[in-house]
Write a protein that holds these residues in place. Structure first.
Motif, mmCIF file in Angstrom:
data_model
loop_
_atom_site.group_PDB
_atom_site.id
_atom_site.type_symbol
_atom_site.label_atom_id
_atom_site.label_comp_id
_atom_site.label_asym_id
_atom_site.label_seq_id
_atom_site.Cartn_x
_atom_site.Cartn_y
_atom_site.Cartn_z
ATOM 1 N N LYS A 11 0.842 -1.209 0.000
ATOM 2 C CA LYS A 11 0.000 0.000 0.000
ATOM 3 C C LYS A 11 0.873 1.254 0.000
ATOM 4 N N GLU A 12 1.907 1.262 0.839
ATOM 5 C CA GLU A 12 2.798 2.413 0.910
ATOM 6 C C GLU A 12 3.512 2.627 -0.422
ATOM 7 N N SER B 58 9.194 11.545 -4.246
ATOM 8 C CA SER B 58 8.535 10.512 -3.441
ATOM 9 C C SER B 58 8.267 10.967 -2.013
ATOM 10 N N ASN C 188 1.154 4.299 -2.829
ATOM 11 C CA ASN C 188 1.006 5.723 -2.511
ATOM 12 C C ASN C 188 2.204 6.537 -3.011
ATOM 13 N N ILE C 189 3.408 5.996 -2.828
ATOM 14 C CA ILE C 189 4.612 6.679 -3.302
ATOM 15 C C ILE C 189 4.587 6.780 -4.825
ATOM 16 N N THR C 190 4.184 5.702 -5.490
ATOM 17 C CA THR C 190 4.098 5.718 -6.950
ATOM 18 C C THR C 190 3.140 6.797 -7.435
ATOM 19 N N LEU C 191 2.007 6.907 -6.804
ATOM 20 C CA LEU C 191 1.038 7.935 -7.190
ATOM 21 C C LEU C 191 1.573 9.344 -6.930
ATOM 22 N N ARG C 192 2.338 9.506 -5.857
ATOM 23 C CA ARG C 192 2.894 10.810 -5.535
ATOM 24 C C ARG C 192 3.970 11.248 -6.520
#
Length: 169
Positions: A32-33, A136, A36-40
């Motif tokens: 999940k983390e 990131s 989230n980093i990929t989307l950011r």
């Protein structure tokens, strides 16, 4: 040799189980983390790749090559590696394409080929790395990072040319 990766995975799972770590839940939380980093960082990567593509397609790299050519002649840098020096800080895959072209033209055992391989191995894709790492974690002010990275790359290029020229020239 094919057993190394499965062994490492099995070791990590066993170690986590022995230590009482809920391994599956920890894996899911990490995944999940990671998402989230990929989307950011996605917008930063798209912007950087778009800028590199525009620079290449517009002839900007050729213009930079033309401007820097007198310095390469003065410093006795093989002219074939100038596009590699320009491309490497921008794009790793672009630099590999330039390297493949250099090796096809001059050969991997030539001095220019050896210098090009050494440069690609001892320099960094500065802009991509800054984009991913700073993006990131949401840092927008990179302060002195870019200057330090460019100095390090220039140092790597100079040392690669000097050592390869001395050893193989």
């Amino acid at each position: 040799m094919n057993i190394v990766i499965p062994f490492i995975i099995l070791f990590m799972l066993s170690y986590g189980y022995i230590k009482g770590v809920p391994v599956y839940e920890a894996f899911i939380e990490g995944a999940k983390e990671g998402m989230n980093i990929t989307l950011r960082i996605f917008p930063y990567i798209v912007a950087m790749l778009l800028a590199v593509g525009m620079l290449r397609a517009s002839g900007g790299l050729a213009l930079i090559d033309l401007i820097l050519r007198p310095f390469t002649v003065l410093l006795k840098i093989p002219e074939e590696i100038l596009p590699l020096i320009i491309m490497k800080p921008l794009s790793g895959s672009g630099a590999l394409g330039v390297l493949a072209d250099i090796l096809k033209r001059v050969g991997p055992d030539s001095l220019t080929g050896i210098i090009a391989c050494t440069i690609i191995s001892s320099t960094e894709t500065i802009f991509y790395t800054i984009t991913v790492y700073f993006g990131s974690i949401g840092i927008k002010n990179i302060r002195h990072t870019l200057l330090a990275a460019i100095i390090a790359d220039i140092t790597g290029i100079i040392v690669a040319i000097a050592i390869c020229s001395r050893m193989f020239g």
